[in-house]
Scaffold this active site. Structure first.
Site, PDB file in Angstrom:
ATOM      1  N   ALA A  88     -31.623  -5.480  52.002  1.00 32.51           N
ATOM      2  CA  ALA A  88     -32.561  -5.375  53.128  1.00 32.51           C
ATOM      3  C   ALA A  88     -31.879  -5.672  54.450  1.00 32.51           C
ATOM      4  CB  ALA A  88     -33.739  -6.317  52.915  1.00 32.51           C
ATOM      5  N   GLU A 129     -24.766 -22.345  48.078  1.00 34.86           N
ATOM      6  CA  GLU A 129     -25.856 -21.668  48.786  1.00 34.86           C
ATOM      7  C   GLU A 129     -27.171 -22.441  48.728  1.00 34.86           C
ATOM      8  OE1 GLU A 129     -25.557 -18.291  50.322  1.00 34.86           O
ATOM      9  OE2 GLU A 129     -23.479 -18.975  50.278  1.00 34.86           O
ATOM     10  N   HIS A 145     -28.834 -13.988  45.532  1.00 36.42           N
ATOM     11  CA  HIS A 145     -29.167 -15.352  45.119  1.00 36.42           C
ATOM     12  C   HIS A 145     -30.068 -15.283  43.888  1.00 36.42           C
ATOM     13  CE1 HIS A 145     -28.605 -16.706  49.550  1.00 36.42           C
ATOM     14  NE2 HIS A 145     -27.560 -17.074  48.849  1.00 36.42           N
ATOM     15  N   CYS A 164     -37.421 -17.658  50.279  1.00 33.29           N
ATOM     16  CA  CYS A 164     -36.289 -17.914  51.177  1.00 33.29           C
ATOM     17  C   CYS A 164     -36.701 -18.841  52.312  1.00 33.29           C
ATOM     18  CB  CYS A 164     -35.756 -16.608  51.763  1.00 33.29           C
ATOM     19  SG  CYS A 164     -34.785 -15.597  50.626  1.00 33.29           S
TER      20      CYS A 164
END
Length: 448
Positions: free
Chosen positions: A27, A174, A250, A371
């Site tokens: 995206a 992360e 992720h 997120c």
């Protein structure tokens, strides 16, 4: 004593733009260079926070970062006044200016990994800021992230903060985007689930061939050690390299967990049966009953999952023991995904309801509901020790909405990033925000 899982959402910053900086994030790359709307983005995020608060969930927020990051540009050789630094970077190295303006800190699932006090050796809530060293524009976040988290969770009796891991590829970290926790109740001991994409030192683990695996096994193990987690309270699993190569950068793009439930795609992991068995065994030892919910590839493809962000959803526990799934509008726009969700909630299983939110501005840059939030399990005493200025209330929502309306632009392009006035606007906004949230001096311009 009551315990809660508090969602701390990232507030979208004033420089929200579509820079296409995140290789491997479909995206982000596909919408590169389009015009963004920072004001709309921030208001969409605040609306989600307010809606969850109104539903009875504990909700907080994390402040955005100072952008453009002039100090980072100075470290790369651009000199002069702040305005001259920005203008020179725009002329000589526009990609570096775009990176220094990224509002990616809005995705606070990457801000840190958090372990609640029920799991840690010293009985405190532990935070390790993520180094995010896979991408330059994110690697510059953790110093400010650490200061903001320190201002939010300042009481050393209850909270422990760790610096980011060494900023090298072997310890790529992360944050909570590759971490979740399973438990019978938030205040009880649980099992922490670390998902990695590759091993830096052990060649037995395969790696993706197209896109980078951002989280290493070595980073996950280091965080577990720093947090004082027991071997019986941790499970490590490898993400399927083939899905990383399909844009699953992720684990939270292909799986989400909460309580005793893991909602995941059939192709999410390697050695899935072994991993499920280990999770089930360890969760049982802390008094829980593991409930895996597998989405078959025949119903939802990996491509469907990536385009809709089905798994980048929030899985929330309700008072009656059932769960609510918070999904982006893009799930309703994908026929296969929406049909699957209708069948899921009508099946009598643990996930009983789906609520849809419009987060288009975030989604177009590659981040969905999961997120945007960092989960922190807190008991009543710990929650009372959190800086109250960052806990969402109706008055705070109104104040922040008015603050966004005053300070944010409704259009942002690459050319706008070269305007030195943008830095002044951002600093003015953030200076006021730290007063609203009672954070003190957390930004470089306030400290230096």
């Amino acid at each position: 004593m009551k315990s809660y899982e508090v969602n701390f959402d990232g507030l979208v910053g004033p420089t929200h733009n579509y820079g296409g900086l995140s290789y491997g994030n479909v995206a982000s790359q596909s919408n590169s260079q389009q015009s963004s709307n920072p004001k709309e983005a921030a208001l969409q995020g605040l609306a989600k926070m307010k809606a969850l608060m109104d539903m009875g969930f504990q909700q907080g927020m994390l402040a955005p970062q100072e952008r453009p990051d002039v100090a980072a540009l100075r470290r790369l050789g651009f000199a002069g006044s702040d305005a001259q630094v920005i203008q020179r970077a725009a002329k000589e190295a526009m990609p570096l200016l775009v990176a220094s303006c990224s509002a990616s800190s809005m995705w606070v699932a990457n801000a840190a990994t958090v372990s609640p006090s029920a799991d840690t050796a010293d009985g405190r809530v532990h935070f390790t800021a993520a180094n995010l060293n896979c991408k330059y524009h994110r690697s510059i976040e953790h110093p400010t992230t650490s200061r903001v988290l320190g201002a939010m969770f300042a009481d050393q009796q209850h909270f422990a903060h760790h610096a980011a891991l060494p900023a090298v590829a072997q310890f790529g970290d992360e944050g909570a985007a590759n971490h979740t926790r399973f438990c019978r109740a938030y205040g009880e001991a649980g099992v922490e689930f670390f998902v990695f994409g590759r091993s830096a030192f052990d060649s037995r683990y395969p790696s993706p061939q197209k896109y980078p695996a951002r989280q290493t096994l070595e980073a996950s193990r280091a965080v577990a050690r720093l947090h004082g987690l027991s071997e019986e309270g941790v499970v490590y699993a490898q993400q399927n390299p083939a899905v990383i190569d399909q844009g699953v950068f992720h684990n939270d793009v292909i799986a989400v967990g909460n309580g005793e439930v893991l909602f995941y795609h059939e192709d999410a992991f390697l050695d899935t049966d072994r991993m499920l068995a280990e999770l089930g065994d360890k969760i049982a030892k802390v008094g829980g009953k593991f409930q895996p919910v597998c989405v078959p590839r025949s119903a939802v493809t990996v491509d469907d999952a990536v385009r809709s962000y089905l798994f980048n959803s929030q899985l929330l526990s309700r008072a009656d023991g059932s769960m609510l799934l918070i999904v982006p509008e893009e799930c309703r726009g994908n026929e296969r995904v929406w049909n699957y969700l209708q069948g899921l909630t009508g099946s009598g299983g643990v996930i009983r309801e789906v609520k849809v939110f419009d987060l288009k501005q975030s989604m177009q840059n590659g981040g969905g509901p999961a997120c945007l939030r960092l989960r922190v399990a807190l008991n009543e005493t710990e929650l009372a020790a959190v800086n109250p200025g960052v806990i969402m209330t109706a008055p705070l929502y109104e104040s922040l909405t008015q603050w966004v309306e005053r300070h944010y632009r409704d259009r942002m392009t690459e050319n706008d990033l070269a305007d030195p006035q943008l830095l002044l606007e951002c600093r003015s906004a953030l200076d006021e925000l730290t007063q609203i949230l009672k954070l003190g001096a957390v930004y470089p311009f306030q400290i230096n």
